[in-house]
Design an enzyme around this catalytic site. Sequence first.
Site, PDB file in Angstrom:
ATOM      1  N   SER A  21     -16.430-164.549  27.215  1.00  0.00           N
ATOM      2  CA  SER A  21     -17.424-165.204  28.061  1.00  0.00           C
ATOM      3  C   SER A  21     -17.977-164.236  29.109  1.00  0.00           C
ATOM      4  O   SER A  21     -17.241-163.442  29.693  1.00  0.00           O
ATOM      5  CB  SER A  21     -16.771-166.394  28.770  1.00  0.00           C
ATOM      6  OG  SER A  21     -17.697-166.991  29.649  1.00  0.00           O
ATOM      7  N   LEU A  73     -20.811-166.453  38.583  1.00  0.00           N
ATOM      8  CA  LEU A  73     -21.080-167.595  37.688  1.00  0.00           C
ATOM      9  C   LEU A  73     -22.563-167.956  37.612  1.00  0.00           C
ATOM     10  O   LEU A  73     -22.918-169.145  37.599  1.00  0.00           O
ATOM     11  CB  LEU A  73     -20.246-168.818  38.106  1.00  0.00           C
ATOM     12  CG  LEU A  73     -18.732-168.616  38.080  1.00  0.00           C
ATOM     13  CD1 LEU A  73     -18.010-169.899  38.503  1.00  0.00           C
ATOM     14  CD2 LEU A  73     -18.247-168.190  36.701  1.00  0.00           C
ATOM     15  N   CYS A 131     -12.152-167.212  37.541  1.00  0.00           N
ATOM     16  CA  CYS A 131     -13.222-166.335  38.038  1.00  0.00           C
ATOM     17  C   CYS A 131     -12.875-165.879  39.453  1.00  0.00           C
ATOM     18  O   CYS A 131     -12.700-166.715  40.347  1.00  0.00           O
ATOM     19  CB  CYS A 131     -14.566-167.060  38.038  1.00  0.00           C
ATOM     20  SG  CYS A 131     -15.859-166.055  38.803  1.00  0.00           S
ATOM     21  N   ASN A 193      -8.512-162.803  32.492  1.00  0.00           N
ATOM     22  CA  ASN A 193      -9.788-162.612  33.160  1.00  0.00           C
ATOM     23  C   ASN A 193      -9.681-161.286  33.946  1.00  0.00           C
ATOM     24  O   ASN A 193      -8.681-160.580  33.847  1.00  0.00           O
ATOM     25  CB  ASN A 193     -10.104-163.807  34.075  1.00  0.00           C
ATOM     26  CG  ASN A 193     -11.604-163.964  34.304  1.00  0.00           C
ATOM     27  OD1 ASN A 193     -12.324-162.980  34.461  1.00  0.00           O
ATOM     28  ND2 ASN A 193     -12.089-165.196  34.322  1.00  0.00           N
ATOM     29  N   GLY A 218     -12.687-153.589  31.342  1.00  0.00           N
ATOM     30  CA  GLY A 218     -12.836-152.312  30.643  1.00  0.00           C
ATOM     31  C   GLY A 218     -11.473-151.726  30.298  1.00  0.00           C
ATOM     32  O   GLY A 218     -10.423-152.282  30.636  1.00  0.00           O
ATOM     33  N   GLY A 244      -9.059-158.202  27.448  1.00  0.00           N
ATOM     34  CA  GLY A 244      -8.971-157.324  28.612  1.00  0.00           C
ATOM     35  C   GLY A 244      -8.995-155.885  28.141  1.00  0.00           C
ATOM     36  O   GLY A 244      -7.981-155.375  27.663  1.00  0.00           O
ATOM     37  N   GLY A 245     -10.176-155.273  28.194  1.00  0.00           N
ATOM     38  CA  GLY A 245     -10.284-153.847  27.874  1.00  0.00           C
ATOM     39  C   GLY A 245     -10.186-153.487  26.412  1.00  0.00           C
ATOM     40  O   GLY A 245      -9.950-152.319  26.082  1.00  0.00           O
ATOM     41  N   GLY A 266     -14.701-157.927  25.626  1.00  0.00           N
ATOM     42  CA  GLY A 266     -15.536-158.215  26.785  1.00  0.00           C
ATOM     43  C   GLY A 266     -16.421-157.059  27.191  1.00  0.00           C
ATOM     44  O   GLY A 266     -17.503-156.855  26.639  1.00  0.00           O
TER      45      GLY A 266
HETATM   46  C1  SIN Z   1     -18.642-164.123  37.166  1.00  0.00           C
HETATM   47  O1  SIN Z   1     -19.603-164.804  36.771  1.00  0.00           O
HETATM   48  O2  SIN Z   1     -18.483-163.832  38.353  1.00  0.00           O
HETATM   49  C2  SIN Z   1     -17.635-163.619  36.167  1.00  0.00           C
HETATM   50  C3  SIN Z   1     -17.006-164.724  35.414  1.00  0.00           C
HETATM   51  C4  SIN Z   1     -15.534-164.721  35.472  1.00  0.00           C
HETATM   52  O3  SIN Z   1     -14.918-163.752  35.926  1.00  0.00           O
HETATM   53  O4  SIN Z   1     -14.933-165.708  35.061  1.00  0.00           O
END
Ligand code: SIN
Length: 305
Positions: A21, A73, A131, A193, A218, A244-245, A266
């Site tokens: 996402s 977001l 997030c 995340n 990354g 994750g990376g 991602g």
């Molecule tokens: C964001 O929109 O700030 C990133 C989304 C996330 O880290 O879940």
Amino acid sequence: MVNTSVELCGIRLDNPVIPASGTFGYGREFAELYDINCLGAFSIKGTTREPRFGNPGPRIAEAPGGLLNSVGLQNPGVDAVISRELPELARVYAKKVLANVCGFSVDEYVEVAARLDREDIVGWLELNVSCPNVHGGGMGFGTSCAGAAEVTREVKRAVKKPVIVKLTPNVTDIAAIARACEEAGADGLSLINTVLAMRIDPASRRPVLANVTGGLSGGAVFPIALRCVYQVYEAVSIPVIGMGGVRSARDVIELMLAGAAAVGVGAANLVNPYAARDIIAALPAEMQKYGIDNLEAVIGGAHNG
Ligand code: SIN
């Protein structure tokens, strides 16, 4: 001929690769570059009840081995996702998506999840309680067992489709949060995340990001993701999407050995828009290199013996 297919909460995927996402938009942009039906699935941009412009800029910063984001977001809101984004996507994509659901209250998570649950193209609901870039929501729910469990329990009451809870690594004991989500009814988990981080500009002597902090993703975070997936796999019996990376087919295999049933890609999509497609194409040869005929059989393999 190797078998790359895996099952995720009752739905079979051709392969375990799932663009994460926030790195794949609502799919359309990438469908202009290649046939995105080669993906196992993908997760749409985190969606809230109302449209959001996100945080002020600068909201991206470079870092060794990765990048920081503090997007906040940004998204068009659930009405536009249902009336515009998902129908557009259905014209070019025949599989299921994970609908990433964000909120600033339990009620918001429940409402957005319940609305997306009714969409055919949605296979799973992914609750983003992780997030790091917003206040009063996001990671605020995911850093305590009670908060993560409450969102999970209330959403589960309101939906029919599998609920996958996306966890933050910015906690002392991610396994405890994972267990709390499982006990509250989660069908799966996705992790990690981004890692809370910052940069400072020596010339201005100020933080680079307007939001001061952001989330690091990354290659630099891959070993953290691997450690978290390994720990969570030992703590729960529901499937885990590891992310994750991830940058290569070898990374996919490593995460699956740690316990991932599927693997998110991602930040790599931001560096190379073909990254997910290239990793899928490279998987069979990489499997053969390690004597793997059936990818699903390696899940959790690093825990044996
Ligand atoms: C964001 O929109 O700030 C990133 C989304 C996330 O880290 O879940």
